[in-house]
Design a protein around this motif. Structure first.
Motif, PDB file in Angstrom:
ATOM      1  N   ASP A 103       0.810  -1.214   0.000  1.00 50.55           N
ATOM      2  CA  ASP A 103       0.000   0.000   0.000  1.00 50.55           C
ATOM      3  C   ASP A 103       0.848   1.270   0.000  1.00 50.55           C
ATOM      4  O   ASP A 103       0.337   2.357   0.265  1.00 50.55           O
ATOM      5  N   HIS A 104       2.118   1.152  -0.320  1.00 53.18           N
ATOM      6  CA  HIS A 104       2.965   2.332  -0.502  1.00 53.18           C
ATOM      7  C   HIS A 104       2.871   2.806  -1.953  1.00 53.18           C
ATOM      8  O   HIS A 104       2.725   1.994  -2.859  1.00 53.18           O
ATOM      9  N   VAL A 105       2.987   4.110  -2.145  1.00 49.65           N
ATOM     10  CA  VAL A 105       2.913   4.663  -3.499  1.00 49.65           C
ATOM     11  C   VAL A 105       4.235   5.286  -3.944  1.00 49.65           C
ATOM     12  O   VAL A 105       4.324   5.799  -5.057  1.00 49.65           O
ATOM     13  N   ARG A 106       5.248   5.254  -3.069  1.00 49.08           N
ATOM     14  CA  ARG A 106       6.594   5.738  -3.447  1.00 49.08           C
ATOM     15  C   ARG A 106       7.597   5.180  -2.451  1.00 49.08           C
ATOM     16  O   ARG A 106       7.219   4.708  -1.369  1.00 49.08           O
ATOM     17  N   LEU A 107       8.859   5.275  -2.827  1.00 51.93           N
ATOM     18  CA  LEU A 107       9.950   4.891  -1.949  1.00 51.93           C
ATOM     19  C   LEU A 107      10.838   6.116  -1.766  1.00 51.93           C
ATOM     20  O   LEU A 107      11.475   6.579  -2.706  1.00 51.93           O
ATOM     21  N   TYR A 108      10.846   6.634  -0.542  1.00 54.09           N
ATOM     22  CA  TYR A 108      11.564   7.881  -0.278  1.00 54.09           C
ATOM     23  C   TYR A 108      13.065   7.666  -0.173  1.00 54.09           C
ATOM     24  O   TYR A 108      13.548   6.655   0.350  1.00 54.09           O
ATOM     25  N   ALA A 109      13.782   8.675  -0.653  1.00 54.34           N
ATOM     26  CA  ALA A 109      15.210   8.835  -0.424  1.00 54.34           C
ATOM     27  C   ALA A 109      15.380  10.013   0.541  1.00 54.34           C
ATOM     28  O   ALA A 109      14.404  10.708   0.863  1.00 54.34           O
ATOM     29  N   PRO A 110      16.594  10.265   1.018  1.00 55.60           N
ATOM     30  CA  PRO A 110      16.789  11.413   1.916  1.00 55.60           C
ATOM     31  C   PRO A 110      16.376  12.757   1.328  1.00 55.60           C
ATOM     32  O   PRO A 110      16.231  13.733   2.075  1.00 55.60           O
ATOM     33  N   ASP A 111      16.152  12.815   0.017  1.00 53.26           N
ATOM     34  CA  ASP A 111      15.717  14.087  -0.569  1.00 53.26           C
ATOM     35  C   ASP A 111      14.292  14.464  -0.187  1.00 53.26           C
ATOM     36  O   ASP A 111      13.802  15.523  -0.609  1.00 53.26           O
ATOM     37  N   ILE A 112      13.625  13.668   0.656  1.00 51.80           N
ATOM     38  CA  ILE A 112      12.340  14.105   1.205  1.00 51.80           C
ATOM     39  C   ILE A 112      12.502  15.427   1.948  1.00 51.80           C
ATOM     40  O   ILE A 112      11.569  16.240   2.012  1.00 51.80           O
ATOM     41  N   ALA A 113      13.700  15.671   2.479  1.00 54.36           N
ATOM     42  CA  ALA A 113      13.940  16.945   3.162  1.00 54.36           C
ATOM     43  C   ALA A 113      13.722  18.117   2.213  1.00 54.36           C
ATOM     44  O   ALA A 113      13.207  19.172   2.615  1.00 54.36           O
ATOM     45  N   GLU A 114      14.084  17.940   0.944  1.00 53.17           N
ATOM     46  CA  GLU A 114      13.884  19.002  -0.042  1.00 53.17           C
ATOM     47  C   GLU A 114      12.392  19.203  -0.315  1.00 53.17           C
ATOM     48  O   GLU A 114      11.928  20.333  -0.512  1.00 53.17           O
ATOM     49  N   ARG A 115      11.615  18.126  -0.331  1.00 52.23           N
ATOM     50  CA  ARG A 115      10.173  18.245  -0.538  1.00 52.23           C
ATOM     51  C   ARG A 115       9.523  18.987   0.628  1.00 52.23           C
ATOM     52  O   ARG A 115       8.629  19.820   0.423  1.00 52.23           O
ATOM     53  N   LEU A 116       9.958  18.680   1.834  1.00 47.72           N
ATOM     54  CA  LEU A 116       9.407  19.362   3.005  1.00 47.72           C
ATOM     55  C   LEU A 116       9.805  20.838   3.009  1.00 47.72           C
ATOM     56  O   LEU A 116       9.002  21.707   3.383  1.00 47.72           O
ATOM     57  N   THR A 117      11.010  21.138   2.579  1.00 51.84           N
ATOM     58  CA  THR A 117      11.435  22.527   2.467  1.00 51.84           C
ATOM     59  C   THR A 117      10.602  23.272   1.435  1.00 51.84           C
ATOM     60  O   THR A 117      10.186  24.425   1.654  1.00 51.84           O
ATOM     61  N   ALA A 118      10.310  22.616   0.318  1.00 51.90           N
ATOM     62  CA  ALA A 118       9.493  23.239  -0.725  1.00 51.90           C
ATOM     63  C   ALA A 118       8.076  23.519  -0.231  1.00 51.90           C
ATOM     64  O   ALA A 118       7.406  24.439  -0.733  1.00 51.90           O
ATOM     65  N   ALA A 119       7.622  22.753   0.755  1.00 60.03           N
ATOM     66  CA  ALA A 119       6.288  22.967   1.315  1.00 60.03           C
ATOM     67  C   ALA A 119       6.253  24.128   2.297  1.00 60.03           C
ATOM     68  O   ALA A 119       5.169  24.500   2.777  1.00 60.03           O
ATOM     69  N   GLY A 120       7.405  24.698   2.623  1.00 59.16           N
ATOM     70  CA  GLY A 120       7.446  25.866   3.490  1.00 59.16           C
ATOM     71  C   GLY A 120       8.077  25.642   4.846  1.00 59.16           C
ATOM     72  O   GLY A 120       8.107  26.551   5.677  1.00 59.16           O
ATOM     73  N   PHE A 121       8.600  24.448   5.080  1.00 59.82           N
ATOM     74  CA  PHE A 121       9.231  24.147   6.358  1.00 59.82           C
ATOM     75  C   PHE A 121      10.728  24.477   6.350  1.00 59.82           C
ATOM     76  O   PHE A 121      11.374  24.445   5.304  1.00 59.82           O
ATOM     77  N   VAL A 122      11.259  24.758   7.522  1.00 57.23           N
ATOM     78  CA  VAL A 122      12.696  24.701   7.763  1.00 57.23           C
ATOM     79  C   VAL A 122      12.943  23.352   8.402  1.00 57.23           C
ATOM     80  O   VAL A 122      12.355  23.024   9.439  1.00 57.23           O
ATOM     81  N   VAL A 123      13.807  22.540   7.805  1.00 57.42           N
ATOM     82  CA  VAL A 123      13.924  21.132   8.171  1.00 57.42           C
ATOM     83  C   VAL A 123      15.259  20.850   8.860  1.00 57.42           C
ATOM     84  O   VAL A 123      16.322  21.182   8.335  1.00 57.42           O
ATOM     85  N   GLU A 124      15.161  20.231  10.023  1.00 56.19           N
ATOM     86  CA  GLU A 124      16.326  19.716  10.733  1.00 56.19           C
ATOM     87  C   GLU A 124      16.283  18.195  10.647  1.00 56.19           C
ATOM     88  O   GLU A 124      15.282  17.577  11.003  1.00 56.19           O
ATOM     89  N   VAL A 125      17.357  17.581  10.162  1.00 56.17           N
ATOM     90  CA  VAL A 125      17.413  16.132  10.005  1.00 56.17           C
ATOM     91  C   VAL A 125      18.124  15.525  11.206  1.00 56.17           C
ATOM     92  O   VAL A 125      19.274  15.873  11.493  1.00 56.17           O
ATOM     93  N   LEU A 126      17.423  14.631  11.911  1.00 53.77           N
ATOM     94  CA  LEU A 126      17.995  13.948  13.064  1.00 53.77           C
ATOM     95  C   LEU A 126      18.249  12.494  12.682  1.00 53.77           C
ATOM     96  O   LEU A 126      17.320  11.736  12.434  1.00 53.77           O
ATOM     97  N   ARG A 127      19.516  12.119  12.626  1.00 50.30           N
ATOM     98  CA  ARG A 127      19.894  10.738  12.319  1.00 50.30           C
ATOM     99  C   ARG A 127      20.248  10.008  13.610  1.00 50.30           C
ATOM    100  O   ARG A 127      20.749  10.618  14.559  1.00 50.30           O
ATOM    101  N   PRO A 128      19.989   8.715  13.690  1.00 48.33           N
ATOM    102  CA  PRO A 128      20.125   7.998  14.961  1.00 48.33           C
ATOM    103  C   PRO A 128      21.486   8.127  15.634  1.00 48.33           C
ATOM    104  O   PRO A 128      21.572   8.540  16.793  1.00 48.33           O
TER     105      PRO A 128
END
Length: 247
Positions: free
Chosen positions: A198-223
Motif C-alpha cells: 500500500d505504498h505509493v513511493r519509496l523515499y530517499a533522503p531528498d524528502i527533506a527538499e520536498r518538506l522545504t518546498a512545502a514551506g518548512f525549515v527542516v532539521e534532520v535527526l539521524r540515529p
C-alpha cells in the motif's frame, strides 16, 4: 446486559497471558525499550527483520527513536500546548496521551479511517484552521499518500508559528532521489518497488527538499549522531530511521 469494556475478552486475556509468557522467556538487559522502559535479552522478530518489536508495548525501531528524541529534546513536548498525532500507534499514543495529561496539554489523534481516533481527516485537505496545533506528528503516513506535496503543505499550514512537525517515512538510504511511478498499481508490483503493497513511493533522503518546498525549515535527526552508538544498539534503532523535524 451489555459487556463491560473494562473486562477483557477471552481473546484479549489469552493474548495478555501469551505476552507475559514471552516477556518472561526473553527477560534480560541486552536491549531496552524507552517507550515502556523495559529491558529484554532480545526484541521480537518482525515479519521482515529480526529483533524489531518490543515484547511489552509493541514498539518498533522508529517508535523508540521518536521517544528518545523527545527525551533528549525535552523542549519539544514541554512547549507544545496542543499535539496532533496522525495514524497513532498504540505504544506512542499511550505515552503521549499521558504526557499531555500531565502537563495539561491537548492531545488529538487523527486518521483517514475514523475508527479509534478523535478526528477523521484527509491529510491532503485538512478540515482544520491555520496554525491549529503547536506540534504535529506524522510518522510513516506520507508513503501512502498519492499527493504528498499537498499533504506536506497542509502539515505546514496547521503547524503554529514557533511549533514543530515531526515527519518519518521508510527511507532507502541507497537512493539519491525518491522513486515513484504512478503506473505501478498492483499490490505485488508496489511491494517489489516500494517495499509494501500500500505504498505509493519509496523515499530517499531528498524528502527533506520536498518538506522545504512545502514551506518548512527542516532539521534532520539521524540515529547515531543524535543518540550515540551505544543507545542506538540498545534500542535497536535502524540507521535509516531518520526524523525530519520541521518548523
Amino acid at each position: 446486559m451489555l459487556d463491560d469494556p473494562a473486562v477483557p475478552s477471552p481473546t484479549q486475556a489469552v493474548a495478555a497471558v501469551r505476552r507475559r509468557r514471552e516477556m518472561f522467556r526473553h527477560r534480560g538487559a541486552a536491549v531496552h525499550c524507552p517507550v515502556c522502559d523495559r529491558s529484554f535479552a532480545v526484541f521480537q522478530d518482525a515479519w521482515n527483520r529480526p529483533g524489531a518489536i518490543c515484547w511489552r508495548c509493541g514498539s518498533h525501531e522508529r517508535h523508540r527513536f521518536q521517544w528518545l528524541v523527545f527525551e533528549r529534546r525535552t523542549d519539544l513536548l514541554a512547549q507544545a500546548g496542543s499535539i496532533l498525532h496522525f495514524a497513532p500507534e498504540y505504544c506512542l499514543r499511550r505515552r503521549l496521551s499521558a504526557e499531555a495529561a500531565r502537563r495539561g496539554a491537548r492531545y488529538v489523534t487523527a486518521d483517514l479511517d475514523p475508527a479509534g481516533v478523535d478526528l477523521q481527516l484527509d491529510l491532503t485537505a485538512l478540515d482544520l484552521p491555520d496554525a491549529a496545533f503547536d506540534a504535529v506528528i506524522c510518522s510513516h503516513v506520507l508513503e501512502h499518500v498519492p499527493d504528498d506535496g499537498a499533504a506536506m503543505r497542509e502539515l505546514r499550514r496547521v503547524t503554529a508559528p514557533g511549533g514543530w512537525c515531526l515527519v518519518m517515512v521508510p527511507l532507502d538510504l541507497g537512493r539519491e532521489h525518491t522513486y515513484e511511478d504512478a503506473s505501478i498499481v498492483t499490490p505485488q508490483a508496489r511491494r517489489a518497488a516500494f517495499w509494501q503493497h500500500d505504498h505509493v513511493r519509496l523515499y530517499a533522503p531528498d524528502i527533506a527538499e520536498r518538506l522545504t518546498a512545502a514551506g518548512f525549515v527542516v532539521e534532520v535527526l539521524r540515529p547515531a549522531p543524535t543518540l550515540g552508538a551505544a543507545d542506538v544498539r540498545r534500542a535497536r534503532v535502524l540507521e535509516s530511521d531518520w526524523v525530519f523535524l520541521c518548523r
